[in-house]
Every structure is written in structure tokens, then in C-alpha cells.
Design a protein around this motif. Structure first.
Motif, short mmCIF file in Angstrom:
data_model
loop_
_atom_site.label_atom_id
_atom_site.label_comp_id
_atom_site.label_asym_id
_atom_site.label_seq_id
_atom_site.Cartn_x
_atom_site.Cartn_y
_atom_site.Cartn_z
N GLN A 1 71.16 -8.56 77.24
CA GLN A 1 70.74 -9.39 78.37
C GLN A 1 71.92 -10.10 79.03
N PHE A 2 71.90 -10.13 80.37
CA PHE A 2 72.88 -10.92 81.10
C PHE A 2 72.48 -12.39 81.06
N GLN A 3 73.46 -13.24 81.32
CA GLN A 3 73.23 -14.68 81.30
C GLN A 3 72.45 -15.14 82.53
N THR A 4 71.61 -16.12 82.34
CA THR A 4 70.94 -16.80 83.44
C THR A 4 71.72 -18.07 83.74
N THR A 5 72.15 -18.21 84.99
CA THR A 5 72.92 -19.39 85.40
C THR A 5 72.27 -20.03 86.61
N ASP A 6 72.87 -21.11 87.10
CA ASP A 6 72.34 -21.75 88.29
C ASP A 6 72.47 -20.87 89.52
N PRO B 1 69.02 -12.78 86.15
CA PRO B 1 68.91 -11.31 86.05
C PRO B 1 67.45 -10.87 85.94
N SER B 2 67.19 -9.67 86.44
CA SER B 2 65.84 -9.10 86.34
C SER B 2 65.79 -7.94 85.35
N ARG B 3 66.95 -7.55 84.78
CA ARG B 3 66.98 -6.41 83.87
C ARG B 3 68.13 -6.56 82.88
N PRO B 4 68.09 -5.82 81.78
CA PRO B 4 69.20 -5.82 80.84
C PRO B 4 70.37 -4.98 81.36
N LEU B 5 71.49 -5.04 80.64
CA LEU B 5 72.66 -4.22 80.96
C LEU B 5 72.33 -2.75 80.84
N ASN B 6 72.83 -1.94 81.77
CA ASN B 6 72.68 -0.49 81.67
C ASN B 6 73.94 0.20 82.17
N ALA B 7 73.89 1.52 82.28
CA ALA B 7 75.08 2.29 82.64
C ALA B 7 75.63 1.91 84.01
N ASP B 8 74.77 1.52 84.94
CA ASP B 8 75.24 1.15 86.28
C ASP B 8 76.24 -0.01 86.22
N SER C 1 84.63 -16.36 90.54
CA SER C 1 84.63 -17.82 90.37
C SER C 1 83.37 -18.33 89.69
N HIS C 2 82.28 -17.57 89.79
CA HIS C 2 81.01 -17.93 89.17
C HIS C 2 80.56 -16.75 88.31
N PRO C 3 81.14 -16.60 87.13
CA PRO C 3 80.95 -15.39 86.34
C PRO C 3 79.55 -15.25 85.76
N VAL C 4 79.15 -13.99 85.57
CA VAL C 4 77.91 -13.66 84.86
C VAL C 4 78.24 -12.50 83.92
N GLY C 5 78.09 -12.74 82.64
CA GLY C 5 78.37 -11.71 81.65
C GLY C 5 77.25 -11.62 80.64
N THR C 6 77.53 -10.99 79.52
CA THR C 6 76.52 -10.86 78.45
C THR C 6 77.00 -11.53 77.18
N GLY C 7 78.08 -12.33 77.26
CA GLY C 7 78.66 -12.97 76.08
C GLY C 7 77.81 -14.09 75.52
N LEU D 1 81.11 -24.57 78.63
CA LEU D 1 80.27 -23.40 78.39
C LEU D 1 79.01 -23.83 77.65
N LYS D 2 77.89 -23.25 78.04
CA LYS D 2 76.62 -23.50 77.36
C LYS D 2 76.15 -22.22 76.66
N ARG D 3 75.33 -22.38 75.67
CA ARG D 3 74.85 -21.26 74.86
C ARG D 3 73.95 -20.32 75.65
N HIS D 4 74.22 -19.03 75.51
CA HIS D 4 73.38 -17.99 76.09
C HIS D 4 72.30 -17.66 75.06
N ASP D 5 71.10 -18.16 75.26
CA ASP D 5 70.05 -18.04 74.25
C ASP D 5 69.55 -16.62 74.06
N ASN D 6 69.81 -15.74 75.02
CA ASN D 6 69.37 -14.35 74.89
C ASN D 6 70.51 -13.40 74.51
#
Length: 538
Positions: free
Chosen positions: A103-108, A112-119, A207-213, A228-233
Motif C-alpha cells: 500500500q502507498f501512504q495516505t497523506t494530506d 491512493p485508490s490502489r496498491p503498488l503494481n507494475a505500472d 517536494s511532497h513525497p508518496v512512497g510505500t515505506g 515523519l509519521k507512521r504508515h499504518d498500512n
């Protein structure tokens, strides 16, 4: 979306210009997290765009994931968000099977509407190699990837299916797996990028990153903090602590004083002179690990005097490395007899060419026509690193060594050294710098620092290009027999210890001090590991 991004970018821009200007209390952060200090602030949050610094060395593994990671003991690639891979017989095609439900992170700024995939994988790598990619020109280039000629190695990357990605290379490359396991080869969200493209806010990807970390960016106050805040997913399970605060301020007391006064919990790369003080405090834990690094002087070979190999050799023989070890490293480091560290499997130490010999240095200068002396300048960073715990003191010792053979060395200090600004190469003669390896492969030291491609990319700050050296490196990428690869790398080191485009100094230990109430830190000879297992036990 567009309005919010514009608002937040404006906010960060204002912070960048003015800074917060107020002393920050981290007491609340320490109740459900910890405070990390000892590093300068980030120039970007995208590790693809830098070759070193807090972004690639510490933040990357907190915010992002990579297809593979490197085993901290064997240095071999191991699965991460890719569960397995296979390669064709020619060594030019790699297929990776992706882990599902990452799952990607949800930020302000993004939900995200989907998990990580090949795209997402295809997007992240095409941005680097495709000059027509809409995000390719966003930022200031890809210095680490350019240094290893990645854009000419990776021909294409494509999605075979939703969870399978295929990489096609222009030729076999023994370092490919290790290189995509580094902290630079992170995976971004294509869905997020598509939204930014629609709203014409492409810069926000960096500048406003979104990752899966394990953590997401919550707050950034320039010259003050990164929160940094915890990514619960998080796919590997929720981090044990809710937040991590990076104290990047330089006001008031130093970082060791902050650690001793409980204003921060973790101090990375403490100065060697601080080690006895840290050891004297029972409430602190000091960890040390041999690191894959090198402190060296890069020599501007385009300088009229320094273009003469006799002058470069004289500089090499004039430096008393043992004195630097005793005065700066306090017995914690080791002398460098090659660009490669001693724990590299291709190490070829040369104590004959790399040695302290004042009389020989004077003779070399006289032979080169500089018996009356020479004046040079050297750029010196101020931030301590694992490869050089006190750059200023190191520079002063080198200055005294060179004065002893008739060379006047002027020191130019720079507290945010990360390479050279465009057009400044010819203005600086010597550069006191270093390198922390991203992989255990010798190519990771030799190619980014000294290849012709790296010189054109600007990472090879010696302005040195040797086709014979490059030929050995290229051949070593394709040779499968280990002993042949070792022989090629040893030949490459022999060239360096004859030409001296860089002057190796010392190798440092990787130190970290932290409050003894914290446990769960994972050490690696490369960069910081994810903080997901760190917790406070009392």
C-alpha cells in the motif's frame, strides 16, 4: 488537489526563505517516537535526484521501498517488494515478480485508490532513462544514475502483467541487481504522478513525497525539522513508534549537547573526539560497524600544475595519514591504500605508492619545476561524516603537511558540500570529500567517482578521464568468473595509484549513539535502515 498543492508548496517556499526561527520542543515527539539529530536538511525528498546526503542515506528507507535490498552481511541482493526474479541466459533481461497488496501512504496531499503494481515500477525507472518522459526534466538530473551510466544500460522497462516487470539491458551487467537495491532506486506512485500532471504540479512529486515505506512525510520546516509519521498500512507491519523527528537545526548548542540534554535521542556520525564522552554516559548506547567508505582528496586535473602527475604524486606523498588518524579518528579508522576499503572483495592495497615520504614529495615537486613553491586552494565541507569525523581538522593537518614541502594551501569552507555548482570547477584546485558506498560491488566506488561518463555527468569532480581505466571497468561488468573480475579491478586500482586523480586518505567506522531506552536499530555498512523496529523499552 491543485489548490492544496499550491498552498502547501507556497508554505514550504516561505519556510525555505525565512526558516521557522523558533526553538522547537520535541517532548511530545519523544512520548510516542524519537528525535534524530546530526544531519543537514534535505535538498529534495526524492532520492533519485541526489548522490548523497540525508535524503539518500537516511530518509529514503523510511519513505520509500525498492525492488531489492542488500543483505548487510553478505552485501548480496535480497527480495523486498519484489519477491523473486529471473534472468535470461544472455544476462540482458530480468523479470521481477512483485509482492501484492503493498500500500502507498495516505497523506494530506494524496489518497491512493490502489496498491503498488507494475505500472509504478515502470514509471519510476522510465522517469530516469527516458528524456521524453514528462517528469524526466523535473529536478536537477539524476547524478547517481548518470555516474554509473544507467541511462545507457537500461534500454527499456515494461509491465508484463499487473505484478511482473521486465527490464531489458543493452549488455550484461554484474552490478545491475545491486544497483537497483540501493536507496536511490525507489518506487514512486504513478497514480499520484498522474494527478500531479493533470494539475500541472509536477515538482510536488519530489517536494511532497508518496512512497510505500514505514513512515510518511508529515511536516517539513526548513532548517528546523523533518517530521515523519507512521504508515499504518505498511506491508511489513506497522512501525513500533508513531513518529520520527529529524532535528536539522543548527542554532544554539551542538548535536552532542542536545543528546546529553535529552533534546534528541539519536546522534549519527558523532565526531571521534566525542566518542569518549558518549562512552562515559551509561544512559547512552554507542554502536560501531565497519563501513564501506573512503575519505579522499579529489584533484582538479584541469589545473595547469595539477595536470602534471608528478605534482599529484607529490601531494600524495606529502600527507601523513597516520597523523590524521591519530588526531581526527582517535584510533577508530584505518589508513587508505586504495580507493576501495579493505573489506571489499577486490581490495588491492598499495603501501608502496600510497605512503608518507616528505623528501620524495619535495623531489617530485622540484622535478616538475615547482622548487620555488606553489599556491593551491581546497574546498572543505564542515559537516562530519562517517568517512571523515572532522573535515576542518583534517584539512588543517593537510595544510600543514603541504606547507612542509613548500605548498601554500588556502582552505575554502562550505557547510553544505554536495558537489560543485555549475561553472565552479576551474575555481577550486582540491576537494576534501569522500564516498559512502551504496553497494558492496567495487564498481560502486570506481565508476561514479572516476569514469569518463561520470566526468561528463559532473560527479567525477577530478575532471579525469582515462579510456584504459573505463575499459577495465566495463569488462569487469560482463566477466562472470570471480577471479577474472578481481584481476580487472586490481588493474584499475593500479592505474589510480599511478595517476592519482584522487588521493586516498582514510576509512572511517560507522558510529551511532542513541538513548539506551531505544532498541531495534538495524545497522548496515551502507545507509540507514528502516526504523520500523525501533521502540522505546523504558
Amino acid at each position: 488537489m491543485r489548490a492544496f498543492i499550491q498552498l502547501t508548496i507556497s508554505f514550504f517556499a516561505a519556510s525555505f526563505l525565512t526558516g521557522c526561527g523558533e526553538e522547537i520542543s520535541h517532548e511530545k515527539a519523544r512520548q510516542n517516537g524519537f528525535v534524530f539529530c546530526g544531519q543537514a536538511g534535505p535538498a529534495t525528498f526524492n532520492p533519485q535526484l541526489v548522490d548523497s546526503g540525508i535524503t539518500s542515506e537516511t530518509l529514503s528507507s523510511q519513505l520509500f521501498d525498492t525492488l531489492l535490498t542488500l543483505d548487510p552481511t553478505t552485501y548480496k541482493p535480497q527480495p523486498s517488494i519484489s519477491t523473486s526474479w529471473q534472468v535470461n541466459a544472455a544476462g540482458t533481461e530480468y523479470e521481477f515478480t512483485l509482492k501484492q497488496d503493498v500500500q502507498f501512504q495516505t497523506t494530506d496531499w494524496f489518497k491512493p485508490s490502489r496498491p503498488l503494481n507494475a505500472d509504478d515500477v515502470v514509471f519510476s525507472f522510465r522517469r530516469i532513462i527516458d528524456p521524453n518522459h514528462p517528469f524526466h526534466l523535473v529536478g536537477n538530473g539524476y547524478p547517481w544514475f548518470s555516474g554509473i551510466d544507467f541511462q545507457n544500460l537500461l534500454v527499456s522497462v515494461s509491465a508484463v502483467d499487473k505484478y511482473t516487470v521486465k527490464f531489458t539491458l543493452s549488455k550484461p551487467d554484474n552490478t545491475f541487481l545491486s544497483n537497483i537495491a540501493t536507496s536511490h532506486a525507489v518506487i514512486h506512485s504513478k497514480e499520484y504522478a498522474d494527478q500531479l500532471q493533470i494539475s500541472d504540479e509536477l515538482n510536488a512529486l519530489d517536494s511532497h513525497p508518496v512512497g510505500t515505506g514505514p513512515f510518511y512525510l508529515d511536516d517539513y520546516q526548513v532548517n528546523d525539522l523533518v517530521r515523519l509519521k507512521r504508515h499504518d498500512n505498511y506491508w511489513a507491519g506497522k512501525a513500533k513508534m508513531r513518529q520520527v523527528v529529524f532535528d536539522i537545526s543548527h542554532r544554539g548548542t551542538g548535536t552532542l549537547a542536545k543528546l546529553l540534554r535529552n533534546e534528541c535521542d539519536v546522534l549519527t556520525s558523532p565526531r571521534s573526539s566525542q566518542i569518549p564522552t558518549i562512552k562515559a554516559h551509561d544512559e547512552l548506547t554507542l554502536t560501531a560497524k565497519p563501513a564501506m567508505n573512503i575519505s579522499y582528496i579529489a584533484v582538479n586535473t584541469s589545473h595547469p600544475a595539477l595536470s602534471d602527475v608528478r605534482v599529484r604524486r607529490a601531494l600524495n606523498h606529502a600527507i601523513n595519514r597516520q597523523n590524521i588518524l591519530d588526531s581526527v579518528y582517535y584510533g577508530t579508522g584505518s589508513q587508505a591504500f586504495s580507493v576501495l576499503p579493505q573489506n571489499s572483495w577486490a581490495y588491492n592495497g598499495d603501501s608502496i605508492q600510497v605512503r608518507y615520504d616528505r623528501n620524495y614529495a619535495i623531489a617530485l615537486l622540484r622535478d616538475a619545476g615547482f622548487s620555488q613553491g606553489l599556491t593551491l586552494n581546497m574546498l572543505v565541507p564542515l559537516e562530519p561524516r562517517s568517512y571523515n569525523p572532522s573535515p576542518r581538522k583534517t584539512a588543517e593537518l593537510i595544510q600543514a603537511n603541504l606547507a612542509d614541502i613548500g605548498i601554500t594551501l588556502n582552505l575554502l569552507t562550505d557547510d553544505r558540500f554536495s558537489g560543485l555548482a555549475p561553472g565552479s570547477k576551474d575555481k577550486v584546485d582540491l576537494y576534501l570529500t569522500g564516498w559512502i558506498a551504496d553497494t558492496g560491488d567495487p564498481d560502486n566506488f570506481l565508476r561514479p567517482l572516476l569514469s569518463c561518463d561520470s566526468e561528463r555527468a559532473g560527479l567525477n569532480i577530478s575532471s579525469w578521464c582515462n579510456p584504459d581505466f573505463d575499459f577495465l571497468l566495463d569488462l569487469a561488468l560482463e566477466v562472470e568468473t570471480p577471479r577474472y573480475r578481481i584481476n580487472l579491478y586490481k588493474q584499475a586500482q593500479n592505474i589510480l595509484n599511478s595517476e592519482f586523480p584522487v588521493i586516498p586518505l582514510n576509512h572511517g567506522m560507522q558510529f551511532q549513539a542513541h538513548d539506551s531506552s531505544l532498541v531495534g536499530f538495524k545497522m548496515s555498512p551502507f545507509n540507514a535502515q528502516p526504523f520500523d523496529q525501533v521502540e522505546r523499552v523504558r
